[in-house]
Design an enzyme around this catalytic site. Structure first.
Site, PDB file in Angstrom:
ATOM      1  N   GLU A 276      53.757 115.375 -22.870  1.00  0.00           N
ATOM      2  CA  GLU A 276      53.991 115.121 -21.439  1.00  0.00           C
ATOM      3  C   GLU A 276      53.004 114.097 -20.903  1.00  0.00           C
ATOM      4  OE1 GLU A 276      56.700 116.197 -19.967  1.00  0.00           O
ATOM      5  OE2 GLU A 276      57.174 117.273 -21.804  1.00  0.00           O
ATOM      6  N   TRP A 279      54.329 110.891 -21.935  1.00  0.00           N
ATOM      7  CA  TRP A 279      55.434 110.470 -21.042  1.00  0.00           C
ATOM      8  C   TRP A 279      54.869 109.722 -19.836  1.00  0.00           C
ATOM      9  CZ3 TRP A 279      60.533 109.933 -21.237  1.00  0.00           C
ATOM     10  CH2 TRP A 279      61.272 110.692 -22.145  1.00  0.00           C
ATOM     11  N   TRP A 307      78.472 104.486  -5.381  1.00  0.00           N
ATOM     12  CA  TRP A 307      78.101 105.864  -5.035  1.00  0.00           C
ATOM     13  C   TRP A 307      79.001 106.351  -3.916  1.00  0.00           C
ATOM     14  CZ3 TRP A 307      74.960 107.978  -8.492  1.00  0.00           C
ATOM     15  CH2 TRP A 307      74.138 107.139  -9.235  1.00  0.00           C
ATOM     16  N   ASN A 342      58.736 120.694 -12.650  1.00  0.00           N
ATOM     17  CA  ASN A 342      59.484 119.632 -13.337  1.00  0.00           C
ATOM     18  C   ASN A 342      60.943 119.977 -13.589  1.00  0.00           C
ATOM     19  OD1 ASN A 342      59.729 117.120 -14.955  1.00  0.00           O
ATOM     20  ND2 ASN A 342      60.017 118.572 -16.627  1.00  0.00           N
ATOM     21  N   TRP A 360      70.526 107.510  -6.940  1.00  0.00           N
ATOM     22  CA  TRP A 360      69.217 108.035  -7.348  1.00  0.00           C
ATOM     23  C   TRP A 360      68.096 107.410  -6.520  1.00  0.00           C
ATOM     24  CZ3 TRP A 360      65.681 104.480  -9.283  1.00  0.00           C
ATOM     25  CH2 TRP A 360      66.192 103.243  -9.676  1.00  0.00           C
ATOM     26  N   TRP A 383      63.679 109.822 -12.045  1.00  0.00           N
ATOM     27  CA  TRP A 383      64.973 109.648 -11.363  1.00  0.00           C
ATOM     28  C   TRP A 383      65.951 108.863 -12.240  1.00  0.00           C
ATOM     29  CZ3 TRP A 383      67.415 112.019  -7.578  1.00  0.00           C
ATOM     30  CH2 TRP A 383      66.663 112.851  -6.755  1.00  0.00           C
TER      31      TRP A 383
HETATM   32  C1  LIG Z   1      63.164 113.320 -10.666  1.00  0.00           C
HETATM   33  C2  LIG Z   1      61.726 113.435 -11.112  1.00  0.00           C
HETATM   34  C3  LIG Z   1      60.716 112.914 -10.323  1.00  0.00           C
HETATM   35  C4  LIG Z   1      59.379 112.997 -10.731  1.00  0.00           C
HETATM   36  N1  LIG Z   1      58.391 112.479  -9.931  1.00  0.00           N
HETATM   37  C5  LIG Z   1      57.106 112.520 -10.340  1.00  0.00           C
HETATM   38  C6  LIG Z   1      56.073 111.969  -9.539  1.00  0.00           C
HETATM   39  O1  LIG Z   1      56.311 111.392  -8.480  1.00  0.00           O
HETATM   40  N2  LIG Z   1      54.787 112.085  -9.988  1.00  0.00           N
HETATM   41  C7  LIG Z   1      54.478 112.698 -11.171  1.00  0.00           C
HETATM   42  O2  LIG Z   1      53.296 112.777 -11.523  1.00  0.00           O
HETATM   43  N3  LIG Z   1      55.446 113.202 -11.950  1.00  0.00           N
HETATM   44  C8  LIG Z   1      56.733 113.143 -11.578  1.00  0.00           C
HETATM   45  N4  LIG Z   1      57.705 113.685 -12.371  1.00  0.00           N
HETATM   46  C9  LIG Z   1      57.335 114.228 -13.683  1.00  0.00           C
HETATM   47  C10 LIG Z   1      56.993 115.729 -13.702  1.00  0.00           C
HETATM   48  O3  LIG Z   1      57.962 116.451 -13.001  1.00  0.00           O
HETATM   49  C11 LIG Z   1      55.625 116.029 -13.100  1.00  0.00           C
HETATM   50  O4  LIG Z   1      54.652 115.188 -13.664  1.00  0.00           O
HETATM   51  C12 LIG Z   1      55.229 117.471 -13.373  1.00  0.00           C
HETATM   52  O5  LIG Z   1      56.164 118.339 -12.806  1.00  0.00           O
HETATM   53  C13 LIG Z   1      53.864 117.742 -12.800  1.00  0.00           C
HETATM   54  O6  LIG Z   1      53.529 119.065 -13.019  1.00  0.00           O
HETATM   55  P1  LIG Z   1      52.295 119.464 -13.908  1.00  0.00           P
HETATM   56  O7  LIG Z   1      51.096 118.658 -13.518  1.00  0.00           O
HETATM   57  O8  LIG Z   1      52.171 120.924 -13.861  1.00  0.00           O
HETATM   58  O9  LIG Z   1      52.781 118.948 -15.309  1.00  0.00           O
HETATM   59  P2  LIG Z   1      52.489 119.371 -16.847  1.00  0.00           P
HETATM   60  O10 LIG Z   1      53.746 119.908 -17.337  1.00  0.00           O
HETATM   61  O11 LIG Z   1      51.280 120.251 -16.899  1.00  0.00           O
HETATM   62  O12 LIG Z   1      52.194 118.000 -17.516  1.00  0.00           O
HETATM   63  C14 LIG Z   1      50.883 117.402 -17.549  1.00  0.00           C
HETATM   64  C15 LIG Z   1      50.921 116.028 -16.942  1.00  0.00           C
HETATM   65  O13 LIG Z   1      51.757 115.168 -17.699  1.00  0.00           O
HETATM   66  C16 LIG Z   1      52.406 114.248 -16.830  1.00  0.00           C
HETATM   67  N5  LIG Z   1      53.856 114.452 -16.926  1.00  0.00           N
HETATM   68  C17 LIG Z   1      54.497 115.596 -17.211  1.00  0.00           C
HETATM   69  N6  LIG Z   1      55.823 115.394 -17.281  1.00  0.00           N
HETATM   70  C18 LIG Z   1      56.011 114.089 -17.024  1.00  0.00           C
HETATM   71  C19 LIG Z   1      57.158 113.271 -16.948  1.00  0.00           C
HETATM   72  N7  LIG Z   1      58.396 113.744 -17.176  1.00  0.00           N
HETATM   73  N8  LIG Z   1      56.990 111.979 -16.631  1.00  0.00           N
HETATM   74  C20 LIG Z   1      55.762 111.471 -16.423  1.00  0.00           C
HETATM   75  N9  LIG Z   1      54.641 112.202 -16.489  1.00  0.00           N
HETATM   76  C21 LIG Z   1      54.772 113.490 -16.790  1.00  0.00           C
HETATM   77  C22 LIG Z   1      51.935 114.546 -15.424  1.00  0.00           C
HETATM   78  O14 LIG Z   1      50.869 113.674 -15.129  1.00  0.00           O
HETATM   79  C23 LIG Z   1      51.475 115.980 -15.536  1.00  0.00           C
HETATM   80  O15 LIG Z   1      50.497 116.321 -14.598  1.00  0.00           O
HETATM   81  C24 LIG Z   1      59.058 113.611 -11.972  1.00  0.00           C
HETATM   82  C25 LIG Z   1      60.095 114.135 -12.752  1.00  0.00           C
HETATM   83  C26 LIG Z   1      61.413 114.046 -12.324  1.00  0.00           C
HETATM   84  C27 LIG Z   1      62.497 114.634 -13.186  1.00  0.00           C
END
Ligand SMILES: Cc1cc2nc3c(=O)[nH]c(=O)nc-3n(C[C@H](O)[C@H](O)[C@H](O)COP(=O)(O)OP(=O)(O)OC[C@H]3O[C@@H](n4cnc5c(N)ncnc54)[C@H](O)[C@@H]3O)c2cc1C
Length: 482
Positions: A276, A279, A307, A342, A360, A383
């Site tokens: 993650e 990612w 759309w 997420n 989106w 998105w």
């Molecule tokens: C539609 C959509 C919009 C999103 N918008 C954002 C946003 O604006 N900012 C944001 O930080 N994340 C975003 N995410 C990714 C993800 O949802 C969040 O990073 C995550 O929910 C944060 O929770 P956590 O810190 O507990 O993550 P954990 O699951 O603990 O992951 C650790 C870290 O990894 C990174 N990470 C995790 N998943 C992703 C991912 N899919 N893409 C990129 N980085 C990731 C984040 O920095 C996160 O804090 C989005 C995902 C979707 C599907």
């Protein structure tokens, strides 16, 4: 006497901060500044949850610097005017900062660099927010990746830098230039502050990291897909967004936790969490290498989609009034706290684009304004992935069913009950589709569904096929984010 100015932006910490550390070690006098930029504060993409987190992180940063004998100088105005003026005021020979990869930030930094150059003051930016930058993870032929799995594989073969120390006390008396006080409330910044559940600042970031790595990381493989009272994910994203925790520190501590993993399952969970974090860097390099994604689909053919959803449906989605309990609970949670899990982000994004057939980009904008961790690269990537128009996106014909998704991530309906009180008394077996019990729905006062998923699914496939021009291959219609 060599004075260097460190300009804080998305790196609000005193430990493991590349530019701050370099400015401290390479100078006789360090001056640290934060500049309120009205172009950012007034952007429609910025909202109270994030400004609140930023303000409280700045308060913590200011206290941390003070305890080390330094001052946080706060100024307000266009950075290309404010930063050179302050540099001259304190006699700095150079301004150091950490790189920010968003298009606005990169253009701003070029203006600041040019303005400093006119005054014969240097400008140096450092890699800090990521382990590997946009041109550091390359294919064998030297091109950039646009598919996550090979990118991630290549990322893992490269060396990972360790954390840097915290800066020490000033080496010689520092000037104390005038500084604006940090505002008490957000009104002065144009954002009456929302209540926030997120402890902000460097110590809170480190505590969140330690708390997660102590035990929860070992159950992450399961925890990231379900909604539980004790969150199964780290909730570090606001800290990574504002740099209240450093990415090198995160990886260093993860490595230590990983060495304590005693079973294959626990080890795998650590590796999933690392994925993650990769990612996050993947989307940053996509944005940096292809800045056009900020304004349109990574796959340009998808910019032609007609759309079909209405403004009324969009408003219902924003307000959590679609009649789909998991979608509405997620949106109400977002609106009240600035936070969304997420899995829920994927569910509501799929619902907006596939069930309501709304662009989106409208959802992306709404998320940016409301999320406490709103980040252009990750949000845009998320998105585009959900809409099916991004890099290695879920293909457009992969459509989540909001009922079965709700049943999987919220099996007993506790999350729905928390955020959709109309359904507080609904039995678990029908809480995700209350319309299956018309009497219950009528009594609850909860809205009936504004669209029918099965009908919309067919319409949506036709809408996408019109631009794709090809029949959808036959694959299961639900898959999870790898
Ligand atoms: C539609 C959509 C919009 C999103 N918008 C954002 C946003 O604006 N900012 C944001 O930080 N994340 C975003 N995410 C990714 C993800 O949802 C969040 O990073 C995550 O929910 C944060 O929770 P956590 O810190 O507990 O993550 P954990 O699951 O603990 O992951 C650790 C870290 O990894 C990174 N990470 C995790 N998943 C992703 C991912 N899919 N893409 C990129 N980085 C990731 C984040 O920095 C996160 O804090 C989005 C995902 C979707 C599907």
């Amino acid at each position: 006497m060599k004075t260097v100015l460190h300009w804080f932006r998305r790196d609000l910490r005193v430990s493991d901060n590349t530019s701050l550390w370099q400015a401290y070690t390479e100078s006789d006098r360090l001056v640290a500044v934060f500049c309120w930029d009205d172009a950012i504060l007034q952007s429609p993409d910025v909202g109270p949850a994030r400004v609140n987190f930023l303000l409280r992180s700045l308060e913590a940063l200011s206290r941390n610097l003070e305890s080390l004998g330094h001052q946080l100088v706060v100024r307000r105005g266009p950075p290309e005017e404010v930063i050179p003026a302050l540099a001259r005021e304190v006699g700095a020979i150079s301004v150091f900062t950490n790189r920010d990869y968003e298009p606005y930030a990169m253009a701003r930094d070029e203006r600041v660099r040019a303005a400093l150059k006119e005054r014969s003051i240097g400008f140096r930016s450092h890699k800090d927010a990521v382990i590997h930058e946009e041109r550091e993870v390359l294919t064998r032929t030297g091109t950039v990746y646009s598919v996550f799995t090979p990118y991630s594989r290549a990322w893992k073969t490269l060396p990972v830098a360790g954390p840097l120390p915290r800066i020490g006390a000033p080496k010689s008396p520092v000037p104390s230039p005038p500084s604006l006080p940090l505002p008490n409330g957000g009104e002065a910044l144009g954002h009456p502050l929302a209540q926030s559940l997120f402890p902000a600042g460097e110590r809170a970031g480190l505590q969140a990291l330690e708390a997660f790595l102590e035990e929860r990381v070992f159950g992450y493989d399961h925890g990231r897909n379900v909604l539980e009272t004790i969150p199964g994910t780290s909730q570090l994203s606001p800290h990574l967004r504002f740099g209240t925790v450093g990415i090198r520190t995160v990886l260093d501590r993860l490595q230590t936790a990983r060495s304590r993993a005693t079973t294959a399952t626990r080890l795998k969970s650590c590796d999933t969490w690392l994925s993650e974090l990769i990612w996050r860097e993947f989307y940053i390099q996509i944005l940096t290498n292809h800045p056009r994604v900020a304004a349109g689909a990574f796959r340009p053919e998808y910019n032609q989609i007609q759309w079909q959803g209405t403004d009324g449906q969009f408003d219902a989605w924003c307000a959590g009034q679609t009649g789909y309990p998991i979608v509405d609970a997620a949106m109400r949670c977002l609106n009240a706290t600035g936070w969304m899990h997420n899995r829920l982000r994927m569910i509501v994004a799929m619902f907006l684009t596939k069930d309501l057939m709304i662009s989106w980009q409208r959802g992306e904008r709404y998320f940016m304004r409301t999320l406490v961790d709103g980040d252009l690269a990750a949000n845009n990537g998320g998105w585009q992935w959900s809409a099916g128009c991004g890099t290695d996106a879920a293909p457009y014909f992969r459509i989540f069913n909001p009922v079965t998704q709700g049943e999987k991530c919220d099996p007993d309906g506790a999350f729905v009950r928390q955020w959709v009180p109309e359904l507080a008394d609904a039995p678990s077996d029908s809480i995700q589709e209350p319309w299956a019990r018309p009497l219950l729905l009528a009594r609850s006062g909860y809205v009936p569904p504004i669209v029918q998923h099965d009908v919309q699914r067919g319409r949506c496939l036709a809408m996408f096929k019109a631009v794709k021009g090809a029949a959808a291959p036959s694959i299961p219609n639900e898959e999870t984010h790898e």
